[in-house]
Scaffold this motif. Sequence first.
Motif, mmCIF file in Angstrom:
data_model
loop_
_atom_site.group_PDB
_atom_site.id
_atom_site.type_symbol
_atom_site.label_atom_id
_atom_site.label_comp_id
_atom_site.label_asym_id
_atom_site.label_seq_id
_atom_site.Cartn_x
_atom_site.Cartn_y
_atom_site.Cartn_z
ATOM 1 N N HIS A 1 0.816 -1.217 0.000
ATOM 2 C CA HIS A 1 0.000 0.000 0.000
ATOM 3 C C HIS A 1 0.849 1.268 0.000
ATOM 4 O O HIS A 1 0.385 2.334 -0.364
ATOM 5 C CB HIS A 1 -0.968 -0.004 1.186
ATOM 6 C CG HIS A 1 -0.285 0.102 2.510
ATOM 7 N ND1 HIS A 1 0.372 -0.964 3.089
ATOM 8 C CD2 HIS A 1 -0.129 1.147 3.350
ATOM 9 C CE1 HIS A 1 0.893 -0.579 4.235
ATOM 10 N NE2 HIS A 1 0.600 0.696 4.417
ATOM 11 N N THR A 2 2.124 1.153 0.394
ATOM 12 C CA THR A 2 3.010 2.318 0.383
ATOM 13 C C THR A 2 3.756 2.464 -0.931
ATOM 14 O O THR A 2 4.486 3.428 -1.125
ATOM 15 C CB THR A 2 4.046 2.222 1.517
ATOM 16 O OG1 THR A 2 4.879 1.079 1.280
ATOM 17 C CG2 THR A 2 3.373 2.111 2.881
ATOM 18 N N GLY A 3 3.590 1.491 -1.822
ATOM 19 C CA GLY A 3 4.280 1.524 -3.106
ATOM 20 C C GLY A 3 5.591 0.765 -3.116
ATOM 21 O O GLY A 3 6.175 0.538 -4.177
ATOM 22 N N LYS A 4 6.076 0.360 -1.943
ATOM 23 C CA LYS A 4 7.295 -0.443 -1.887
ATOM 24 C C LYS A 4 6.980 -1.855 -2.376
ATOM 25 O O LYS A 4 5.867 -2.335 -2.231
ATOM 26 C CB LYS A 4 7.844 -0.516 -0.469
ATOM 27 C CG LYS A 4 8.408 0.794 0.025
ATOM 28 C CD LYS A 4 9.041 0.600 1.373
ATOM 29 C CE LYS A 4 9.657 1.904 1.845
ATOM 30 N NZ LYS A 4 10.326 1.737 3.130
ATOM 31 N N LEU A 5 7.989 -2.511 -2.929
ATOM 32 C CA LEU A 5 7.805 -3.888 -3.386
ATOM 33 C C LEU A 5 8.160 -4.860 -2.276
ATOM 34 O O LEU A 5 9.086 -4.626 -1.499
ATOM 35 C CB LEU A 5 8.683 -4.162 -4.602
ATOM 36 C CG LEU A 5 8.350 -3.391 -5.867
ATOM 37 C CD1 LEU A 5 9.335 -3.750 -6.976
ATOM 38 C CD2 LEU A 5 6.930 -3.661 -6.320
ATOM 39 N N ARG A 6 7.400 -5.946 -2.208
ATOM 40 C CA ARG A 6 7.757 -7.042 -1.305
ATOM 41 C C ARG A 6 7.710 -8.324 -2.114
ATOM 42 O O ARG A 6 6.874 -8.493 -3.005
ATOM 43 C CB ARG A 6 6.845 -7.109 -0.099
ATOM 44 C CG ARG A 6 5.473 -7.616 -0.365
ATOM 45 C CD ARG A 6 4.680 -7.734 0.937
ATOM 46 N NE ARG A 6 3.307 -8.039 0.643
ATOM 47 C CZ ARG A 6 2.828 -9.280 0.532
ATOM 48 N NH1 ARG A 6 3.601 -10.306 0.735
ATOM 49 N NH2 ARG A 6 1.575 -9.483 0.220
#
Length: 72
Positions: free
Chosen positions: A38-43
């Motif tokens: 949701h923050t735009g970071k990839l996991r």
Amino acid sequence: MKGDGHESHPLIGRLVRDVASGTEGRLMAVVREDLPTHTGKLRTTRRAYIRPTAGGVELPTALDNIEPLGAS
């Protein structure tokens, strides 16, 4: 690990159930994928792709959501 994010898994080709949706079918692939949060970071996540026994499009689910069905 295989190329393009595909991984070996002992249940590939066997009948499994997705406990989240109840879908039953054959496990076709396990893929390591980078998905945005949701923050735009990839996991990085491991997704299982199940081909339903009734046919149709392969459905993705979290690898931890699958369980083997009886002998296939």
